[in-house]
Design a protein around this motif. Sequence first.
Motif, PDB file in Angstrom:
ATOM      1  N   ASP A 255      48.323 -13.123 -23.221  1.00 16.41           N
ATOM      2  CA  ASP A 255      49.669 -13.487 -22.768  1.00 16.41           C
ATOM      3  C   ASP A 255      49.699 -13.762 -21.264  1.00 16.41           C
ATOM      4  OD1 ASP A 255      50.639 -13.235 -25.328  1.00 16.41           O
ATOM      5  OD2 ASP A 255      51.553 -11.262 -25.001  1.00 16.41           O
ATOM      6  N   LEU A 256      48.997 -12.934 -20.499  1.00 12.84           N
ATOM      7  CA  LEU A 256      48.954 -13.123 -19.046  1.00 12.84           C
ATOM      8  C   LEU A 256      48.285 -14.453 -18.704  1.00 12.84           C
ATOM      9  CD1 LEU A 256      47.996  -9.531 -17.841  1.00 12.84           C
ATOM     10  CD2 LEU A 256      50.240 -10.620 -17.754  1.00 12.84           C
ATOM     11  N   PHE A 257      47.216 -14.769 -19.404  1.00  9.99           N
ATOM     12  CA  PHE A 257      46.530 -16.040 -19.164  1.00  9.99           C
ATOM     13  C   PHE A 257      47.446 -17.208 -19.521  1.00  9.99           C
ATOM     14  CE2 PHE A 257      43.629 -19.518 -20.339  1.00  9.99           C
ATOM     15  CZ  PHE A 257      43.002 -19.680 -19.111  1.00  9.99           C
ATOM     16  N   LYS A 258      48.173 -17.086 -20.633  1.00  8.50           N
ATOM     17  CA  LYS A 258      49.126 -18.129 -21.040  1.00  8.50           C
ATOM     18  C   LYS A 258      50.201 -18.301 -19.963  1.00  8.50           C
ATOM     19  CE  LYS A 258      51.594 -20.774 -23.851  1.00  8.50           C
ATOM     20  NZ  LYS A 258      51.357 -22.179 -23.900  1.00  8.50           N
ATOM     21  N   GLN A 259      50.695 -17.193 -19.417  1.00 11.04           N
ATOM     22  CA  GLN A 259      51.708 -17.261 -18.366  1.00 11.04           C
ATOM     23  C   GLN A 259      51.166 -17.972 -17.131  1.00 11.04           C
ATOM     24  OE1 GLN A 259      53.405 -13.416 -17.493  1.00 11.04           O
ATOM     25  NE2 GLN A 259      53.991 -13.067 -19.609  1.00 11.04           N
ATOM     26  N   SER A 260      49.928 -17.668 -16.749  1.00 12.47           N
ATOM     27  CA  SER A 260      49.361 -18.328 -15.567  1.00 12.47           C
ATOM     28  C   SER A 260      49.154 -19.819 -15.822  1.00 12.47           C
ATOM     29  CB  SER A 260      48.071 -17.648 -15.118  1.00 12.47           C
ATOM     30  OG  SER A 260      47.036 -17.841 -16.053  1.00 12.47           O
TER      31      SER A 260
END
Length: 190
Positions: A40-45
């Motif tokens: 999820d964090l990678f998707k947000q970035s």
Amino acid sequence: MTDTSTPESSVSAATSSEAAASEETAEETKKSETVTSESDLFKQSEVAADYIEGLLDILDYDGDIDELISGGRPMVEVVGGRLQPLVGQRGATLEALQELTRLAIFRATGSPSRLLLDIGGYRASRRKELAAVARNAVEKVKEHGDPVRLEPMSAFERKCVHDVVNAISGVQSESEGVEPSRRIVVRAAD
């Protein structure tokens, strides 16, 4: 062969095996949540980088965009020349762009984000300045004993100061006031 176990011991054995299975399942779930969280964090970035890239194109600014995850939060850094207008006075424009980018992430993912946006290395250099301000305030408190009230700061700036003060023994810091006039007070520890 006859079963000599009592009903209570059978229930107890079943309960123990169910508890062990439940612990394993909870551990597996926690691991998958961690993986999902990283994902999820990678998707947000990625969403943030795409959004910032679109803004740079519209504004006709050149900059390299780096996506990363640091300290459990997504980060996007924009590096290049002629980016000062995107930082603004004391980072005001940068803060606004960060909030707009967080909204773009929320719109794309349905989840709030703790994205940290940096442009032209502003946050790194500001962090160093704030560390000096914090150490200076600590010295004054230790020398005179009176609390020191710092100028109003953004949440990012206050966190930087709190981190420095909390690492030094004999002093403490707390925030007071309401945005946009929220400030830090450094005082001797109780």
